[in-house]
Each structure stands twice: as C-alpha cells, then as structure tokens.
Scaffold this motif. Structure first.
Motif, PDB file in Angstrom:
ATOM      1  N   PRO A 216      81.937 -97.599  18.750  1.00 35.99           N
ATOM      2  CA  PRO A 216      80.683 -98.348  18.551  1.00 35.99           C
ATOM      3  C   PRO A 216      80.167 -99.015  19.818  1.00 35.99           C
ATOM      4  CG  PRO A 216      82.257 -98.828  16.805  1.00 35.99           C
ATOM      5  CD  PRO A 216      83.005 -98.056  17.829  1.00 35.99           C
ATOM      6  N   ALA A 217      81.071 -99.537  20.668  1.00 34.44           N
ATOM      7  CA  ALA A 217      80.642-100.218  21.893  1.00 34.44           C
ATOM      8  C   ALA A 217      79.952 -99.247  22.842  1.00 34.44           C
ATOM      9  CB  ALA A 217      81.845-100.870  22.577  1.00 34.44           C
ATOM     10  N   LEU A 218      80.509 -98.049  22.980  1.00 36.77           N
ATOM     11  CA  LEU A 218      79.903 -97.047  23.851  1.00 36.77           C
ATOM     12  C   LEU A 218      78.569 -96.578  23.280  1.00 36.77           C
ATOM     13  CD1 LEU A 218      80.016 -95.285  26.342  1.00 36.77           C
ATOM     14  CD2 LEU A 218      81.472 -93.663  25.092  1.00 36.77           C
ATOM     15  N   ARG A 219      78.484 -96.403  21.967  1.00 37.55           N
ATOM     16  CA  ARG A 219      77.202 -96.005  21.355  1.00 37.55           C
ATOM     17  C   ARG A 219      76.125 -97.045  21.630  1.00 37.55           C
ATOM     18  NH1 ARG A 219      80.163 -94.942  16.656  1.00 37.55           N
ATOM     19  NH2 ARG A 219      79.022 -96.595  15.553  1.00 37.55           N
ATOM     20  N   LYS A 220      76.503 -98.308  21.582  1.00 33.07           N
ATOM     21  CA  LYS A 220      75.542 -99.381  21.805  1.00 33.07           C
ATOM     22  C   LYS A 220      74.961 -99.331  23.222  1.00 33.07           C
ATOM     23  CE  LYS A 220      75.122-104.428  21.564  1.00 33.07           C
ATOM     24  NZ  LYS A 220      75.850-105.708  21.281  1.00 33.07           N
ATOM     25  N   VAL A 221      75.816 -99.107  24.206  1.00 35.23           N
ATOM     26  CA  VAL A 221      75.335 -99.065  25.578  1.00 35.23           C
ATOM     27  C   VAL A 221      74.511 -97.802  25.837  1.00 35.23           C
ATOM     28  CG1 VAL A 221      77.285 -97.903  26.705  1.00 35.23           C
ATOM     29  CG2 VAL A 221      76.011 -99.631  27.947  1.00 35.23           C
ATOM     30  N   LEU A 222      74.826 -96.717  25.134  1.00 34.91           N
ATOM     31  CA  LEU A 222      74.035 -95.487  25.261  1.00 34.91           C
ATOM     32  C   LEU A 222      72.623 -95.682  24.713  1.00 34.91           C
ATOM     33  CD1 LEU A 222      76.733 -92.839  24.274  1.00 34.91           C
ATOM     34  CD2 LEU A 222      75.688 -93.127  26.521  1.00 34.91           C
ATOM     35  N   VAL A 223      72.514 -96.429  23.626  1.00 34.61           N
ATOM     36  CA  VAL A 223      71.181 -96.744  23.090  1.00 34.61           C
ATOM     37  C   VAL A 223      70.386 -97.555  24.104  1.00 34.61           C
ATOM     38  CG1 VAL A 223      69.949 -98.040  21.318  1.00 34.61           C
ATOM     39  CG2 VAL A 223      71.889 -96.593  20.679  1.00 34.61           C
ATOM     40  N   LYS A 224      71.048 -98.502  24.767  1.00 31.44           N
ATOM     41  CA  LYS A 224      70.375 -99.285  25.814  1.00 31.44           C
ATOM     42  C   LYS A 224      69.900 -98.378  26.952  1.00 31.44           C
ATOM     43  CE  LYS A 224      72.905-103.637  25.127  1.00 31.44           C
ATOM     44  NZ  LYS A 224      73.853-104.607  25.754  1.00 31.44           N
ATOM     45  N   MET A 225      70.733 -97.406  27.295  1.00 31.58           N
ATOM     46  CA  MET A 225      70.353 -96.457  28.336  1.00 31.58           C
ATOM     47  C   MET A 225      69.107 -95.675  27.940  1.00 31.58           C
ATOM     48  SD  MET A 225      72.180 -96.296  31.157  1.00 31.58           S
ATOM     49  CE  MET A 225      72.013 -94.583  31.629  1.00 31.58           C
ATOM     50  N   PHE A 226      69.067 -95.224  26.686  1.00 28.36           N
ATOM     51  CA  PHE A 226      67.925 -94.444  26.217  1.00 28.36           C
ATOM     52  C   PHE A 226      66.650 -95.289  26.219  1.00 28.36           C
ATOM     53  CE2 PHE A 226      65.211 -93.096  22.631  1.00 28.36           C
ATOM     54  CZ  PHE A 226      64.856 -91.848  23.108  1.00 28.36           C
ATOM     55  N   VAL A 227      66.753 -96.508  25.724  1.00 30.38           N
ATOM     56  CA  VAL A 227      65.588 -97.400  25.691  1.00 30.38           C
ATOM     57  C   VAL A 227      65.102 -97.687  27.111  1.00 30.38           C
ATOM     58  CG1 VAL A 227      64.809 -99.721  25.087  1.00 30.38           C
ATOM     59  CG2 VAL A 227      66.247 -98.425  23.485  1.00 30.38           C
ATOM     60  N   GLY A 228      66.045 -97.869  28.041  1.00 31.27           N
ATOM     61  CA  GLY A 228      65.662 -98.122  29.427  1.00 31.27           C
ATOM     62  C   GLY A 228      65.078 -96.908  30.121  1.00 31.27           C
TER      63      GLY A 228
ATOM     64  N   TRP B  79      56.211 -93.652  41.248  1.00 36.48           N
ATOM     65  CA  TRP B  79      57.554 -93.074  41.211  1.00 36.48           C
ATOM     66  C   TRP B  79      58.600 -94.135  41.562  1.00 36.48           C
ATOM     67  CZ3 TRP B  79      60.080 -87.966  41.840  1.00 36.48           C
ATOM     68  CH2 TRP B  79      59.333 -86.918  41.261  1.00 36.48           C
ATOM     69  N   ALA B  80      58.331 -94.919  42.604  1.00 39.20           N
ATOM     70  CA  ALA B  80      59.287 -95.937  43.054  1.00 39.20           C
ATOM     71  C   ALA B  80      59.545 -96.972  41.960  1.00 39.20           C
ATOM     72  CB  ALA B  80      58.767 -96.615  44.321  1.00 39.20           C
ATOM     73  N   VAL B  81      58.486 -97.402  41.282  1.00 41.55           N
ATOM     74  CA  VAL B  81      58.644 -98.370  40.194  1.00 41.55           C
ATOM     75  C   VAL B  81      59.445 -97.759  39.054  1.00 41.55           C
ATOM     76  CG1 VAL B  81      57.428 -99.743  38.460  1.00 41.55           C
ATOM     77  CG2 VAL B  81      56.544 -99.612  40.799  1.00 41.55           C
ATOM     78  N   ALA B  82      59.169 -96.493  38.741  1.00 43.11           N
ATOM     79  CA  ALA B  82      59.890 -95.812  37.661  1.00 43.11           C
ATOM     80  C   ALA B  82      61.382 -95.737  37.960  1.00 43.11           C
ATOM     81  CB  ALA B  82      59.318 -94.405  37.463  1.00 43.11           C
ATOM     82  N   MET B  83      61.720 -95.361  39.191  1.00 43.19           N
ATOM     83  CA  MET B  83      63.134 -95.265  39.564  1.00 43.19           C
ATOM     84  C   MET B  83      63.797 -96.636  39.606  1.00 43.19           C
ATOM     85  SD  MET B  83      64.193 -92.150  39.882  1.00 43.19           S
ATOM     86  CE  MET B  83      63.322 -92.038  38.315  1.00 43.19           C
ATOM     87  N   LEU B  84      63.057 -97.637  40.057  1.00 44.43           N
ATOM     88  CA  LEU B  84      63.608 -98.992  40.110  1.00 44.43           C
ATOM     89  C   LEU B  84      63.964 -99.482  38.703  1.00 44.43           C
ATOM     90  CD1 LEU B  84      64.286-101.504  41.782  1.00 44.43           C
ATOM     91  CD2 LEU B  84      61.906-102.259  41.462  1.00 44.43           C
ATOM     92  N   ILE B  85      63.088 -99.232  37.750  1.00 47.92           N
ATOM     93  CA  ILE B  85      63.348 -99.638  36.365  1.00 47.92           C
ATOM     94  C   ILE B  85      64.599 -98.947  35.833  1.00 47.92           C
ATOM     95  CG2 ILE B  85      62.492 -99.459  33.994  1.00 47.92           C
ATOM     96  CD1 ILE B  85      59.680 -99.889  35.097  1.00 47.92           C
ATOM     97  N   ASP B  86      64.711 -97.639  36.092  1.00 45.49           N
ATOM     98  CA  ASP B  86      65.852 -96.871  35.592  1.00 45.49           C
ATOM     99  C   ASP B  86      67.152 -97.340  36.236  1.00 45.49           C
ATOM    100  OD1 ASP B  86      67.029 -95.029  33.993  1.00 45.49           O
ATOM    101  OD2 ASP B  86      66.292 -93.262  35.030  1.00 45.49           O
TER     102      ASP B  86
END
Length: 400
Positions: A140-152, A175-182
C-alpha cells in the motif's frame, strides 16, 4: 525466494543476487539512438537556443530511462508479463527517438511531430507506472507514492502539450517549467515508500549508461570524419578525442562510481532511497548532459580538421561549438564533484578548479586551431587524471 504477484509479476527480493539482464541492455540500445538523435539536433541548430533544446530533450529522455532503471530494481523485467511492458516501452521510446529532430519544430507534411513526441513520452511514463503499480499490489505504501507520481506527471505533460504550439524561447521556457515540476515532484516523493532492494544492480545500471554516453562521444568522432579521406591531422585529432573520452571514463569509474555504490549498499531504508535519488537520478543527469555536449564539440572539431574544402587547419572553433566542448567538460567535472559532496561530504576542489579554468580560457581557446583545442582539452583532462592517480597512490601507500 522470489515472490510473484497474482498477475505473474516477479518481484526482486532483498536476499537474491540481482544482476542487470540482457533485456535491460536491449532497452538501453533505444536510449543510445536517442542520444545520437539529440546530438544531431544540437548540431543542426548551433545556437544557444539549439543547445537549450538539446539539454531539455536530454532531461526528458533521462526521466524515461531512470523510471525503468528503478522499475527493474523492483521487478524482474525479463520475466512474465513485465516483458510485454518493457517491449511496449521500447517501441514507444523508439518513436520518441524518431521524433526528436522535430520535437520543437515540425517539418512540412506528415504527422505533427511535437505532439507525437509528447504523446509517446506520456505513454512511456504511463507504462512504467502501470507496471510499477502491478508490482505494488501487496504494498500500500508504494501504491500511494506511485499515485503521487502520476498526479505530479499530469501538469508537466499538459505543459509539454501546450509547448508544442509555440516556438523559440517561449517554447523552451514552457519545457523548462514542465521538467522542473516533474523533477520537484520526484524529489518531494523520495521517501522510504520507494523500494531499492538491490543497490549493486542499481549502481551497475547507471555505470552502464555512463559507458553508453561516453561511447556516443567516440561515435561522434567517427561521424565527424566518416565522409573525408584519412590524413595525419585527422588521425591526431581522433587520438586526442579518444584520450579525452578515456580520461572522462577514469574520472568516473576510478573512484566516484565505487564510493557511490559503497554508500548505497551501506545505507538502509529512506537514506538508501535518498542516495539513489540524489546521487543517481539527479546528479547523473548533468553528468550525461556534459558528455553529450562534449560529443557535440568533438564532432564539430573533427569536422573543422577534416573538411579542408571549407576550413583550413589554422581555423579555430568559435561560438556555440567551442562552448559545448569546454562547457560540457566543465559540467561533467562539476557533476562529479557534486557526487563527491553528496557521498563524502566534501567537494573535489581540483575538478572544480579545472572546470572554472576551462570556462575562463574558452575565449582564448577560440584563437587556436581546432586540432590544438582538442589537444589542449585532452591534455588538461589527462593532467588531472595523472595528478589524482598520484595522490591516490600516495594515500594508498601511507595506509599500508
């Protein structure tokens, strides 16, 4: 004992001795082509904007590669259904690589390449998260962080999609802003919720990708002279280029790679994840970018030496190409020093000094012939290597 999930996904456990698989190496071949395409993109647009576009492309490609390096440390990607995800990701990454020349400027006719680039990039990242989520069915902990990754991931993909309808510096800025956010999203989620059971495998994967990038610099030398008859100046310049690439290899693999892997193996839990994220995911990006810039500089330098119809042997390298060469070496040295700072708590001052000296000397180096330029840069790198080898030997002898 391996623990498969209900869907036939074979997880990597702490106890086994997990090694890099042939499928992972096969996956890297697509990345080799992507690096070559990126070098050519910058060579075709020799300007600060073109260099910026190339670096932005490397940042996108690097994120794709890193995602699957982490996945392969958690999951046996050469077994079960994970193989299908890897082959699908390879096919999509190949399409990403094919669209790199048009990632910023679409050519007349055919598909709209900038949108195709973004769409394939999103699919590569999505396939990674789906496979990872399958591996985390009982976690469950890993699934939670994966959801955060997807949302980000979504805001960055939206921005890249928007950038496809702009051009020039505005497009690059988006592009720079997009990569910075990711990247900030990944940095924010670097917690013990991630799994890094096999540090040896992880360090080996990143060492291999450094080898691949260094190989690109050698390929660039060959491409630069491929359509010209061999001569003594070409022979000498090619040897200088190979010496430079060899020195860069030593700077990474002699000490830095060993220290980084040792620290990764010693750490546990959240500290291991943070070392993996900081040292490998983040600090290896400028390392790879520096190597690609050096490859571009070497390619143009060898062109000046071999193309006697448009250049003489007395011609010097000017503008963007020479800054790519010296700036690439400087970026490489700074990244290596940063890795030392992260793992040992102190900067490598010698490498920082050489980086500053090369950048400061660049305007003067424009005055020397291209073949001499490559020789000087190679000599500076060899000088640093010899000095560090001597110091290492002294330290080793004194410790006996």
């Amino acid at each position: 004992m391996r623990v498969p999930t209900k869907r036939g996904l074979h997880l990597v456990t702490r106890e086994e001795d997990h090694k890099v698989t042939t499928l992972e190496l096969f996956f890297d071949l697509v990345f080799v082509y992507a690096i070559t395409q990126t070098t050519q993109l910058m060579a075709d647009h020799l300007s600060p904007l073109g260099i910026g576009q190339g670096i932005a492309t490397i940042a996108v490609l690097w994120w794709c590669w890193c995602a699957y390096a982490w996945l392969a440390n958690t999951l046996h990607v050469d077994r079960g259904i994970a193989q299908l995800a890897m082959f699908a990701a390879m096919a999509t990454m190949f399409l990403v690589s094919l669209t790199i020349p048009e990632a910023f400027t679409d050519l007349p006719g055919g598909l709209y390449a900038p949108l195709m680039f973004v769409g394939c990039y999103f699919l590569v990242r999505l396939l990674h998260l789906i496979a990872y989520f399958g591996a985390a069915r009982q976690d469950p902990a890993l699934r939670k962080v994966l959801v955060k990754m997807f949302v980000g991931l979504l805001p960055s993909v939206a921005l890249l999609t928007t950038a496809a309808f702009f051009s020039g510096w505005i497009q690059l800025g988006i592009w720079a802003v997009a990569m910075l956010i990711d990247y900030l999203n990944v940095f924010r989620t670097r917690s013990s919720d991630w799994r890094l059971h096999q540090p040896g495998h992880f360090a080996e994967r990143f060492g291999l990708i450094v080898i691949i990038a260094l190989g690109e610099s050698i390929v660039a030398i060959g491409i630069g002279i491929s359509s010209y008859p061999m001569s003594w100046p070409i022979t000498l310049a090619a040897i200088f280029g190979l010496v430079l690439a060899s020195s860069m290899w030593w700077m990474y693999f002699s000490v830095v790679a060993h220290v980084s892997e040792r620290n990764l193996k010693r750490a546990e839990g959240v500290e291991r994840v943070r070392i993996g994220t900081d040292t490998y995911t983040f600090l290896h990006l400028p390392l790879i970018a520096g190597i690609v810039l050096v490859a571009l500089g070497l390619k143009k330098s060898l062109l000046y030496v071999s193309d006697t119809e448009h250049h003489s042997l007395a011609d010097g390298l000017h503008g963007t190409p020479i800054w790519a060469l010296t700036g690439g070496i400087a970026l490489y040295l700074i990244a290596l020093s940063g890795m030392r700072r992260r793992n040992l708590g102190a900067w490598n001052v010698r490498r920082l000094v050489l980086a500053v000296l090369l950048l400061a000397a660049t305007p003067l180096l424009e005055l020397v012939p291209a073949i001499v330029l490559v020789g000087i840069v190679a000599a500076a790198a060899v000088g640093l290597v010899m000095f560090e080898r001597t110091r290492l030997k002294v330290v080793s002898d004194s410790g006996r």
